[in-house]
Design an enzyme around this catalytic site. Structure first.
Site, PDB file in Angstrom:
ATOM      1  N   HIS A  16       0.776  -0.848  -0.108  1.00 40.92           N
ATOM      2  CA  HIS A  16       0.002  -0.198  -0.638  1.00 40.92           C
ATOM      3  C   HIS A  16       1.205   0.727   0.169  1.00 40.92           C
ATOM      4  O   HIS A  16       1.717   1.505   0.675  1.00 40.92           O
ATOM      5  CB  HIS A  16      -0.868  -0.121   1.308  1.00 40.92           C
ATOM      6  CG  HIS A  16      -1.819  -1.056   0.952  1.00 40.92           C
ATOM      7  ND1 HIS A  16      -3.398  -1.312   0.921  1.00 40.92           N
ATOM      8  CD2 HIS A  16      -1.429  -2.649   2.267  1.00 40.92           C
ATOM      9  CE1 HIS A  16      -3.486  -2.735   0.968  1.00 40.92           C
ATOM     10  NE2 HIS A  16      -2.884  -3.453   1.680  1.00 40.92           N
ATOM     11  N   HIS A 137      -8.378 -11.108  -1.247  1.00 41.60           N
ATOM     12  CA  HIS A 137      -8.254 -10.872   0.620  1.00 41.60           C
ATOM     13  C   HIS A 137      -8.973 -11.899   1.274  1.00 41.60           C
ATOM     14  O   HIS A 137      -9.966 -11.735   0.788  1.00 41.60           O
ATOM     15  CB  HIS A 137      -8.346  -8.855   0.807  1.00 41.60           C
ATOM     16  CG  HIS A 137      -8.728  -8.924   2.681  1.00 41.60           C
ATOM     17  ND1 HIS A 137      -7.706  -7.767   2.933  1.00 41.60           N
ATOM     18  CD2 HIS A 137      -9.205  -9.744   3.744  1.00 41.60           C
ATOM     19  CE1 HIS A 137      -7.867  -7.889   4.321  1.00 41.60           C
ATOM     20  NE2 HIS A 137      -8.967  -8.706   4.921  1.00 41.60           N
ATOM     21  N   HIS A 175      -2.045 -11.930   1.564  1.00 42.40           N
ATOM     22  CA  HIS A 175      -1.116 -12.017   3.675  1.00 42.40           C
ATOM     23  C   HIS A 175      -1.939 -13.098   4.094  1.00 42.40           C
ATOM     24  O   HIS A 175      -2.434 -12.439   4.926  1.00 42.40           O
ATOM     25  CB  HIS A 175      -1.650 -10.577   4.314  1.00 42.40           C
ATOM     26  CG  HIS A 175      -2.417 -10.676   3.396  1.00 42.40           C
ATOM     27  ND1 HIS A 175      -4.385 -11.053   3.902  1.00 42.40           N
ATOM     28  CD2 HIS A 175      -2.862  -8.872   3.169  1.00 42.40           C
ATOM     29  CE1 HIS A 175      -4.659 -10.043   3.454  1.00 42.40           C
ATOM     30  NE2 HIS A 175      -4.263  -8.891   2.648  1.00 42.40           N
TER      31      HIS A 175
END
Ligand code: NCD
Ligand code: ZN
Length: 346
Positions: A16, A137, A175
């Site tokens: 980000h 995500h 992640h």
């Protein structure tokens, strides 16, 4: 003699950068370490069009200090209204390299995200056809699902049915934080991969609560139990080729973190590669750091690895308590602690 390790220059496959003054402040930290990065599109408003992605890329390039060599790889933010042809056109034109799935409400600036995975089925079918990766995500968002269970529930409720409908889709589970996600990716085809952050290799959920509430240890997906950290470490350092480096560096102003409702996100860009080096050293796997940091990501994305080499030296370096280059102070990951490795300047 100082112990050193030399590897191809790494890339960051999940980052980000924000925009404006914040982007200008944080960009040099990433560019110091990484040749390229997958830049997340969760700006406000989100980057949903190729035009917006190209303009954002140009702003990043314009903000790059002279002499720094860094290439942003742009992504599209998927919404319920994303259009398959627009997605394919931006990919064919080389403006974006992947699209990001934020389940609506899952994390920072995800309000415009996808409310039901079925709503983007035509877009995903197009991405499958043209070989454009879907970056997920991977968390469900329902209020009744415990925050610590949201990643594991995403596997059964979203990822498995999605990949059954689209078996050729290139899919990155971003992640990952759980044994469940590590196992799911390890068991999947070569089209399925995962990124892993430094913090999910180094902290478990105790870090968020040790001695009081620690907002700088709070990110999403939230850190999990120790058993999960160990499983994620084994995946990262195990050499399977399916797990690669993605920092998820997510800066928020100190005041936005240290607030009654602190933002999710850990700003780890300043010493990310050093943190990964610590983990690989602890696992006796320094010899596999290069594959994780510099080879497996490019292979998945079908991009050549960087030719340049960088050297890490086993020299202690202190992480500053605060970084104050922008308009607002930022608190970096591991603030005020010593890192055991240092990236030698080129
Ligand atoms: C990210 C952010 O701040 O943009 N926050 C985070 O906790 N990781 C969004 C995200 O990747 O979930
Ligand atoms: Zn992220």
């Amino acid at each position: 003699m100082v112990e050193t390790i030399t590897i191809r220059r790494p890339d960051d496959w999940h980052l980000h950068l924000r925009d404006g003054a914040m982007m200008e402040a944080v960009l040099p930290y990433t560019a110091r370490q990484f040749a390229r990065a997958i830049v997340m599109p969760n700006l406000s408003p989100p980057v949903t069009t190729a035009k917006a992605a190209a303009a954002y890329r140009d702003r990043i390039n314009a903000a790059l200090p002279g002499g720094m060599d860094f290439t942003p790889l742009m992504t599209a933010y998927l919404t319920d209204d994303s259009d398959p042809e627009d997605m394919a056109a931006g990919f064919a034109d080389g403006i974006w390299v992947a699209a990001k799935l934020y389940p609506a409400g899952a994390t920072t600036n995800s309000a415009s995200g996808v409310t039901d995975i079925r709503k983007i089925d035509a877009v995903v079918a197009k991405m499958e056809e043209i070989g454009m990766p879907l970056l997920a995500h991977g968390e469900v968002t329902q209020d009744h699902v415990d925050i610590f269970d949201r990643e594991a529930r995403f596997i059964d409720e979203v990822a498995v049915p999605l990949l059954k409908r689209h078996p050729a889709l290139k899919f990155v589970f971003e992640h990952i934080t759980t044994r469940d996600a590590a196992q799911f990716v390890a068991d999947g085809s070569d089209r399925i991969a995962a990124t892993i952050t430094p913090q999910h290799l180094q902290i478990n959920r105790n870090a968020i609560f040790k001695g009081g509430i620690n907002p700088h240890a709070y990110c999403l997906p939230i850190a999990k139990r120790e058993e999960h950290r160990l499983a994620v470490r084994a995946a990262a350092t195990g050499g399977s080729g399916k797990f690669f480096l993605g920092t998820d560096s997510a800066p928020h102003a100190k005041s936005a973190k240290e607030s009654a409702c602190g933002c999710a996100g850990i700003f780890n860009a300043p010493h990310a590669i050093e943190a990964y080096a610590e983990v690989f050293e602890e696992e006796g796997a320094l010899g596999r750091l290069e594959a994780f940091a510099s080879l497996d990501g490019p292979r998945f994305y079908g991009i050549v690895p960087n030719e340049e080499r960088v050297t890490l030296e086993k020299v202690e370096v202190e992480v500053p308590a605060e970084i104050d280059d922008g308009t607002e102070p930022l608190v970096p990951y591991r603030a005020g602690t010593m890192m055991r490795w240092r990236l030698a300047s080129a």
